[in-house]
Design a protein around this motif. Structure first.
Motif, PDB file in Angstrom:
ATOM      1  N   SER A  24       1.832   2.206  -2.590  1.00 19.27           N
ATOM      2  CA  SER A  24       2.851   2.071  -1.542  1.00 19.27           C
ATOM      3  C   SER A  24       2.284   1.344  -0.337  1.00 19.27           C
ATOM      4  O   SER A  24       2.942   0.460   0.238  1.00 19.27           O
ATOM      5  CB  SER A  24       3.374   3.446  -1.114  1.00 19.27           C
ATOM      6  N   ILE A  25       1.075   1.727   0.043  1.00  9.71           N
ATOM      7  CA  ILE A  25       0.448   1.052   1.188  1.00  9.71           C
ATOM      8  C   ILE A  25       0.270  -0.435   0.886  1.00  9.71           C
ATOM      9  O   ILE A  25       0.607  -1.295   1.688  1.00  9.71           O
ATOM     10  CB  ILE A  25      -0.919   1.700   1.531  1.00  9.71           C
ATOM     11  N   TYR A  26      -0.212  -0.709  -0.328  1.00 12.24           N
ATOM     12  CA  TYR A  26      -0.405  -2.109  -0.713  1.00 12.24           C
ATOM     13  C   TYR A  26       0.911  -2.880  -0.655  1.00 12.24           C
ATOM     14  O   TYR A  26       0.987  -3.983  -0.108  1.00 12.24           O
ATOM     15  CB  TYR A  26      -1.008  -2.197  -2.117  1.00 12.24           C
ATOM     16  N   ARG A  27       1.954  -2.288  -1.206  1.00 14.03           N
ATOM     17  CA  ARG A  27       3.255  -2.981  -1.225  1.00 14.03           C
ATOM     18  C   ARG A  27       3.761  -3.242   0.194  1.00 14.03           C
ATOM     19  O   ARG A  27       4.262  -4.302   0.510  1.00 14.03           O
ATOM     20  CB  ARG A  27       4.315  -2.166  -1.994  1.00 14.03           C
ATOM     21  N   LEU A  28       3.630  -2.224   1.047  1.00 15.23           N
ATOM     22  CA  LEU A  28       4.126  -2.369   2.420  1.00 15.23           C
ATOM     23  C   LEU A  28       3.334  -3.436   3.183  1.00 15.23           C
ATOM     24  O   LEU A  28       3.902  -4.305   3.841  1.00 15.23           O
ATOM     25  CB  LEU A  28       4.047  -1.026   3.168  1.00 15.23           C
ATOM     26  N   VAL A  29       2.020  -3.357   3.062  1.00  8.66           N
ATOM     27  CA  VAL A  29       1.174  -4.301   3.804  1.00  8.66           C
ATOM     28  C   VAL A  29       1.373  -5.726   3.297  1.00  8.66           C
ATOM     29  O   VAL A  29       1.561  -6.662   4.078  1.00  8.66           O
ATOM     30  CB  VAL A  29      -0.318  -3.881   3.712  1.00  8.66           C
ATOM     31  N   SER A  30       1.381  -5.875   1.965  1.00 10.22           N
ATOM     32  CA  SER A  30       1.514  -7.240   1.446  1.00 10.22           C
ATOM     33  C   SER A  30       2.912  -7.792   1.714  1.00 10.22           C
ATOM     34  O   SER A  30       3.085  -8.985   1.959  1.00 10.22           O
ATOM     35  CB  SER A  30       1.166  -7.297  -0.044  1.00 10.22           C
ATOM     36  N   MET A  31       3.909  -6.916   1.690  1.00 10.32           N
ATOM     37  CA  MET A  31       5.274  -7.382   1.977  1.00 10.32           C
ATOM     38  C   MET A  31       5.392  -7.812   3.433  1.00 10.32           C
ATOM     39  O   MET A  31       6.037  -8.815   3.745  1.00 10.32           O
ATOM     40  CB  MET A  31       6.272  -6.270   1.662  1.00 10.32           C
ATOM     41  N   TYR A  32       4.737  -7.057   4.304  1.00  9.80           N
ATOM     42  CA  TYR A  32       4.764  -7.426   5.717  1.00  9.80           C
ATOM     43  C   TYR A  32       4.066  -8.783   5.925  1.00  9.80           C
ATOM     44  O   TYR A  32       4.571  -9.651   6.636  1.00  9.80           O
ATOM     45  CB  TYR A  32       4.104  -6.342   6.577  1.00  9.80           C
ATOM     46  N   PRO A 189       6.076   2.669  -6.321  1.00 11.09           N
ATOM     47  CA  PRO A 189       5.796   1.399  -5.627  1.00 11.09           C
ATOM     48  C   PRO A 189       6.120   0.156  -6.451  1.00 11.09           C
ATOM     49  O   PRO A 189       6.266  -0.919  -5.873  1.00 11.09           O
ATOM     50  CB  PRO A 189       4.281   1.450  -5.372  1.00 11.09           C
ATOM     51  N   PHE A 190       6.211   0.285  -7.764  1.00  6.03           N
ATOM     52  CA  PHE A 190       6.262  -0.929  -8.594  1.00  6.03           C
ATOM     53  C   PHE A 190       7.535  -1.096  -9.421  1.00  6.03           C
ATOM     54  O   PHE A 190       7.605  -1.972 -10.281  1.00  6.03           O
ATOM     55  CB  PHE A 190       5.037  -0.957  -9.511  1.00  6.03           C
ATOM     56  N   THR A 191       8.515  -0.248  -9.199  1.00  3.71           N
ATOM     57  CA  THR A 191       9.776  -0.404  -9.921  1.00  3.71           C
ATOM     58  C   THR A 191      10.910  -0.385  -8.907  1.00  3.71           C
ATOM     59  O   THR A 191      10.675  -0.407  -7.705  1.00  3.71           O
ATOM     60  CB  THR A 191      10.007   0.768 -10.910  1.00  3.71           C
ATOM     61  N   ARG A 192      12.127  -0.294  -9.426  1.00  7.69           N
ATOM     62  CA  ARG A 192      13.276  -0.264  -8.514  1.00  7.69           C
ATOM     63  C   ARG A 192      13.239   0.967  -7.609  1.00  7.69           C
ATOM     64  O   ARG A 192      13.915   1.012  -6.584  1.00  7.69           O
ATOM     65  CB  ARG A 192      14.563  -0.295  -9.333  1.00  7.69           C
ATOM     66  N   MET A 196      12.679   3.523  -2.193  1.00  3.58           N
ATOM     67  CA  MET A 196      12.268   4.685  -1.391  1.00  3.58           C
ATOM     68  C   MET A 196      11.385   4.264  -0.207  1.00  3.58           C
ATOM     69  O   MET A 196      11.555   4.753   0.898  1.00  3.58           O
ATOM     70  CB  MET A 196      11.503   5.663  -2.292  1.00  3.58           C
ATOM     71  N   ILE A 197      10.462   3.340  -0.452  1.00  7.86           N
ATOM     72  CA  ILE A 197       9.577   2.949   0.654  1.00  7.86           C
ATOM     73  C   ILE A 197      10.122   1.778   1.468  1.00  7.86           C
ATOM     74  O   ILE A 197       9.784   1.608   2.626  1.00  7.86           O
ATOM     75  CB  ILE A 197       8.139   2.621   0.162  1.00  7.86           C
ATOM     76  N   PHE A 198      11.000   0.968   0.859  1.00  9.98           N
ATOM     77  CA  PHE A 198      11.457  -0.228   1.576  1.00  9.98           C
ATOM     78  C   PHE A 198      12.811  -0.050   2.270  1.00  9.98           C
ATOM     79  O   PHE A 198      13.181  -0.849   3.116  1.00  9.98           O
ATOM     80  CB  PHE A 198      11.552  -1.416   0.606  1.00  9.98           C
TER      81      PHE A 198
END
Lengths: 219, 443
Positions: A24-32, A189-192, A196-198
């Motif tokens: 989740s952290i990775y997804r949030l940081v990389s998306m930002y 973090p890696f599916t639809r 939840m996090i986005f």
């Protein structure tokens, strides 16, 4: 069977938890980082006040055009999500694990209540599955991923329910339940399920554009 | 890859056909990858990933509601038939598929963003469709008629091939006409340091010249310090924004802002146009790197409201026929002028009836977003795609519909005619002109 149990509540739980948290952290940081690089015609318009205004309105199941147009879906969506979050977080059985392994005391809800909430989640899953399978506009847009996530949730709660009521082979069902739960956690973090996090950011962006630039409601 | 939907309702268009005839799958993939990698980022990625395929947006769309809830017209389904397939195949799609993408993106979505009120996640489907249009533009697959207007923008800096000398000529003509009524009336050209640069859209000098006449009367009789440029840059409209030709959009908007700055005006006041407002207020400025517009921009509604508030615009008589108001997407959902619009209408029209839904939730005219500019081949698409609007108009039971937007006028005119609602359509300025005090008028 014991060794399998030890494995799923031990190393595998750590792995699933780590995938969830770090993923989740990775997804949030990389998306930002991607937004900074590529969406700079949008990002500077983000605004806390109007993000919250939008989020709060959409947290009212009767408060938006979308919810009002589909009241049954709105009701089920809210009940489903509330139960989905509360039940695993405050289940006595989960709290016991936390205390046993880590000595952490954790608030809990009664087993009776948890049982009821679980049934609501299962009922919600069934509602969504039937809706997806029968409503034309949903049949038109549904893909494998949509079935995957809903059956993953259903599997987790159905096995949890069965384990609590000690149906079939208790230990086997319990292991299945833990596996499904871990799969769900790691999938977030890696599916639809990543909505939840986005969600707050997507909603917040729309709210910001509508509030700050468009001076209009987005609900 | 082909599913029921757009493939079953293909409409012949020379621009689309000639465009796809030139393409190969490899070229398509190369272009798509370039657009996706170069011009999109977190927004598109998140929208594609987190859309829960719940279908709640469907009820937000007039096309869906007007086609008896045909699932292929739901906003999400339009994305399903275009962008999701593009992403799923990493851009490797057929020319025929691109034809369908273009037909959906240019003619079956007005980018009115009404569906934004229906998506719990907050997904901006209008944006996704705009990316599809951008791809189609880059591939040279654009409906003939709207591409012609984009060419006009590029060549003349206005939408209607109005030549440089025809522009001041049209203004002088309207000034002459108006001086019969108001002998001291002027349409001031090139007045440096005026308060207001009044800007219009290409069609006004071309075939809606009465609007220039009426605006000049309003300016003159309320004592404004105003001007219009004698040079290109006078046109605020922007069909390039809708074809996906952002390079030309940038050029048009730069010419417009540059003209305002050259004239050293305090603000740009624009006529009753919606898409032009979107271009100046929301899209073009961003493309040019301005967070907001570099010169203050005011839509006509806001301006009328200000004139009433300041007491400069006085009411000589009321317009007593019952009226209803159509809320145009780009200035209501796009700028929040719903209250000001109502206050202006109610000041002149004592018998005002709301249509429902209204304000941000009003149904689109189905002409905006460049759809009407795609021309005759697609006229029925937007008329049949907006039955729900006709029903909404009929429910009001009033004889006059006010639509303060050019595109809305075009769209509603066809709908009123096709569904025989028997209503008369007016701009706000029509009513203001008819009912305002004109101290200098001789008649």
């Amino acid at each position: 069977m014991n060794a399998a149990y030890e494995f799923v509540v031990g190393p595998l739980a750590w792995i699933a938890g780590a995938i969830f948290v770090l993923g989740s952290i990775y997804r949030l940081v990389s998306m930002y980082a991607l937004a900074v690089k590529k969406d700079y015609s949008s990002l500077p318009y983000m605004d806390l006040k109007y993000s919250l205004r939008s989020i709060i309105h959409w947290l009212n199941p009767f408060g938006t055009a979308g919810w009002k147009a589909s009241p049954w879906t709105a009701a089920v969506t809210f009940i489903f999500h509330i139960c989905l979050i509360i039940t695993p977080l405050f289940l006595l059985g989960h709290a016991v694990l936390l205390e046993t392994f880590h000595g952490i005391e954790w608030p809990t809800i009664s087993d009776g209540l948890a049982d009821g909430l679980t049934m609501l989640v299962i009922a919600g899953c069934i509602f969504f599955i039937i809706r997806r399978a029968t409503v034309d506009k949903l049949k038109y847009i549904t893909s494998g991923m949509d079935w995957f996530v809903i059956f993953l949730v259903l599997a987790t709660f159905l096995t949890g329910f069965a384990a609590y009521h000690q149906w079939l082979n208790y230990q086997f069902i319990l292991i299945l339940h833990i596996l499904a739960g871990e799969a769900m956690l790691a999938s977030i973090p890696f599916t639809r399920l990543s909505h939840m996090i986005f969600w707050v950011f997507i909603r917040g962006y729309m709210g910001s554009e509508f509030g700050k630039v468009r001076h209009a409601k987005d609900w | 890859m082909s599913i029921p939907g757009i493939r079953d309702r293909k409409i012949e268009d020379v621009g689309l056909q000639a465009g796809v005839d030139r393409l190969t799958e490899d070229q398509i993939q190369k272009t798509i990858k370039k657009v996706l990698k170069g011009e999109t980022g977190a927004k598109l990625k998140l929208y594609a990933e987190t859309c829960m395929r719940c279908g709640l947006c469907a009820e937000g769309c007039h096309y869906y509601m007007s086609h008896d809830k045909d699932p292929s017209y739901a906003p999400v389904s339009k994305v399903r038939q275009t962008m999701w397939e593009i992403l799923r195949h990493n851009g490797k799609v057929s020319p025929e598929f691109i034809y369908g993408c273009a037909q959906i993106a240019y003619t079956e979505c007005n980018m009115c963003k009404r569906c934004a009120h229906y998506c719990p996640l907050g997904i901006d489907i209008g944006y996704i469709i705009s990316v599809v249009r951008r791809i189609c533009h880059k591939l040279g697959v654009v409906p003939l008629y709207i591409q012609d207007t984009a060419h006009s923008h590029s060549a003349t800096m206005n939408q209607m091939w109005v030549k440089d000398d025809e522009w001041p000529d049209a203004l002088q003509w309207q000034e002459d006409e108006a001086r019969d009524e108001i002998p001291n009336l002027r349409i001031p050209l090139e007045v440096e340091g005026a308060d207001i640069f009044y800007s219009v859209i290409g069609p006004e000098p071309k075939f809606r010249t009465q609007l220039i006449y009426q605006a000049a009367v309003l300016m003159n009789e309320t004592g404004q310090s105003w001007t219009m440029p004698a040079t290109p840059g006078w046109d605020n409209s922007d069909m390039a924004m809708y074809t996906g030709d952002y390079e030309v959009m940038g050029r048009i908007k730069r010419a417009h802002f540059d003209t305002a700055m050259r004239l050293k005006v305090k603000r740009i006041v624009m006529g009753e146009c919606g898409h032009a407002f979107r271009s100046i207020y929301d899209m073009g400025n961003r493309w040019l790197g301005w967070k907001m517009h570099p010169v203050r921009v005011m839509h006509a509604i806001e301006f009328y409201h200000e004139l009433l508030e300041k007491g400069q615009l006085k009411i000589a008589k009321t317009f007593d026929t019952p009226v209803t108001l159509h809320d145009p997407c780009n200035i209501i959902r796009g700028r929040g002028l719903m209250d000001q619009a109502r206050e202006v209408v109610k000041a002149f029209c004592p018998n005002f009836v709301e249509m429902t839904p209204n304000r941000e939730h009003n149904y689109c005219c189905c002409a905006g977003g460049g759809v009407i500019n795609c021309g005759p081949p697609f006229k029925n698409v937007r008329v049949e795609g907006n039955k729900v609007k006709a029903e909404q108009l009929i429910r009001t039971g009033v004889p006059v519909v006010i639509a303060p937007c050019h595109n809305c006028h075009g769209g509603l005119e066809d709908i009123i005619h096709a569904y025989k609602t028997g209503q008369e359509l007016k701009f706000l300025i029509d009513i203001i002109y008819e009912c305002m005090e004109k101290p200098d008028a001789v008649e």
